[in-house]
Design a protein around this motif. Structure first.
Motif, PDB file in Angstrom:
ATOM      1  N   PRO A   1       0.833  -1.220   0.000  1.00 31.94           N
ATOM      2  CA  PRO A   1       0.000   0.000   0.000  1.00 31.94           C
ATOM      3  C   PRO A   1       0.862   1.262   0.000  1.00 31.94           C
ATOM      4  N   ASP A   2       1.391   1.618  -1.178  1.00 30.07           N
ATOM      5  CA  ASP A   2       2.310   2.753  -1.219  1.00 30.07           C
ATOM      6  C   ASP A   2       1.631   4.091  -0.963  1.00 30.07           C
ATOM      7  N   ASP A   3       0.317   4.124  -0.946  1.00 29.04           N
ATOM      8  CA  ASP A   3      -0.383   5.365  -0.657  1.00 29.04           C
ATOM      9  C   ASP A   3      -0.795   5.481   0.812  1.00 29.04           C
ATOM     10  N   PHE A   4      -0.403   4.466   1.626  1.00 33.71           N
ATOM     11  CA  PHE A   4      -0.779   4.502   3.038  1.00 33.71           C
ATOM     12  C   PHE A   4       0.053   5.547   3.773  1.00 33.71           C
ATOM     13  N   LYS A   5      -0.586   6.372   4.554  1.00 35.41           N
ATOM     14  CA  LYS A   5       0.078   7.426   5.311  1.00 35.41           C
ATOM     15  C   LYS A   5      -0.061   7.143   6.802  1.00 35.41           C
TER      16      LYS A   5
END
Length: 363
Positions: free
Chosen positions: A59-63
């Motif tokens: 999940p490279d968009d997980f912040k």
């Protein structure tokens, strides 16, 4: 007219939760594992479906926000009830051999940036489970780009103690220091590399600055030299004395009252004590000169320890010291070793079983 409205609770009752779970199970019976995992990866375990089907896409968009960070488990900083084994103080715990380039001042060649292996440890009180290891690296990295001095290490050590709430701490830095050395007669020169370690140790509120140097030299046995000359003189028999590559590990505690002890200064002290340092660039005339130099300076391992000690004792910048010498015999299948200490810093009743085995120059 006042109308009283009953308060509606946001918390479901047990019966309501049971009804919701029943509906969820009914949905899950016709849903695929991927659909269940997409809704919530923990559902499979909760619904009794065995091992959950985890998402397999990063999940490279997980912040990470503050709330998520606060939810992360941290066993190292857990309560004393989590301690395994004896509830005892640990004198040193930390990380070893994290490497980074460090700029150093040198006496003769300006500033050099050298790959350095760093060991950082702190003490751990008996009632603390552990330490956050990454804080040691973060504390050191905050100072790593400054040109080295013991003051820089002291600032990093202060950060260690503050971040990790420790009472004792230690930083050790190991490096390979290059110095250009001239040949004995040919005029050639080449780089000699010296294994050096720097330590800053705080114990019981007192700090010590330590420097370690491995000095590699040739040792010609005086007894073997005399026996060889006896064979020549009495029987006309050609004989050669045995000599071998040897290593001295010189450790010094720096005196606070004296000036800077440069790497080059410590190397020159070692060379003045035992001048038969192994050579870098050699032509025939240099090889002959080295044979003559060894014949002029035959030494037993006891001699080597005392010669190094003589030089160290004469320098006001050196407080306590230790000399460990190993002559890695070409006559015997064992080594000849000696240890000489001055002062309390390096005095010890026991030696590391692998100490002398570590005094090998690997080239």
């Amino acid at each position: 007219m006042n109308i009283h409205v009953s308060t509606i609770s946001d918390v479901p009752s047990r019966d309501e939760a049971a009804q919701a779970l029943a509906r969820l199970k009914a949905w899950a019976e016709s849903a695929s594992p991927e659909e269940i995992a997409a809704l919530d990866p923990t559902l499979a375990r909760m619904l009794g479906g065995g091992y959950p089907q985890f998402l397999r896409v990063y999940p490279d968009d997980f912040k990470v926000d503050a709330a998520y960070k606060a939810s992360l488990p941290d066993l190292q900083n857990g309560p004393s009830s989590l301690i395994k084994g004896a509830n005892r103080q640990i004198q040193h715990v930390g990380i070893s051999n994290f490497r980074l380039p460090i700029p150093y001042h040198t006496r003769d060649n300006g500033d050099l940036t050298l790959e350095t292996s760093v060991t950082g440890t702190v003490s751990l009180e008996a009632d603390k489970k552990g330490i956050n290891m990454s804080r040691i690296m973060r504390s050191f990295y905050a100072h790593a780009e400054k040109t080295f001095s013991f003051e820089v290490i002291e600032a990093a050590l202060d950060d260690y103690k503050s971040d990790l709430e420790s009472f004792d701490a230690r930083i050790q830095m190991r490096l390979s220091f290059p110095a250009k050395v001239k040949s004995l007669r040919s005029g050639l020169s080449g780089y000699q590399y010296y294994d050096i370690a720097l330590e800053l140790v705080e114990r019981n509120g007192l700090r010590q600055k330590l420097v370690h140097l491995d000095y590699v030299y040739s040792s010609t046995c005086p007894c073997s030299l005399e026996l060889s000359e006896h064979a020549r003189a009495t029987r006309g028999q050609l004989a050669t004395p045995h000599s071998q590559r040897s290593v001295a590990r010189i450790s010094v505690a720096l005196s606070e009252a004296a000036g800077c002890l440069w790497f080059e200064d410590l190397i020159e002290m070692a060379r003045a004590a035992v001048p038969t340092e192994t050579q870098v660039m050699v032509k025939r005339e240099d090889e002959q000169a080295f044979a003559e130099l060894n014949a002029a300076n035959p030494i037993f391992v006891e001699d080597a320890a005392r010669l190094f000690a003589e030089q160290l004792h004469a320098d006001a910048r050196v407080a306590d010291f230790r000399v460990i010498a190993s002559h890695q015999e070409s006559l015997h299948s064992h080594d000849a070793v000696s240890v000489l200490t001055e002062g309390e810093t390096f005095a010890a009743a026991s030696l590391d079983p692998h100490l002398f085995a570590s005094l090998i120059h690997r080239g």
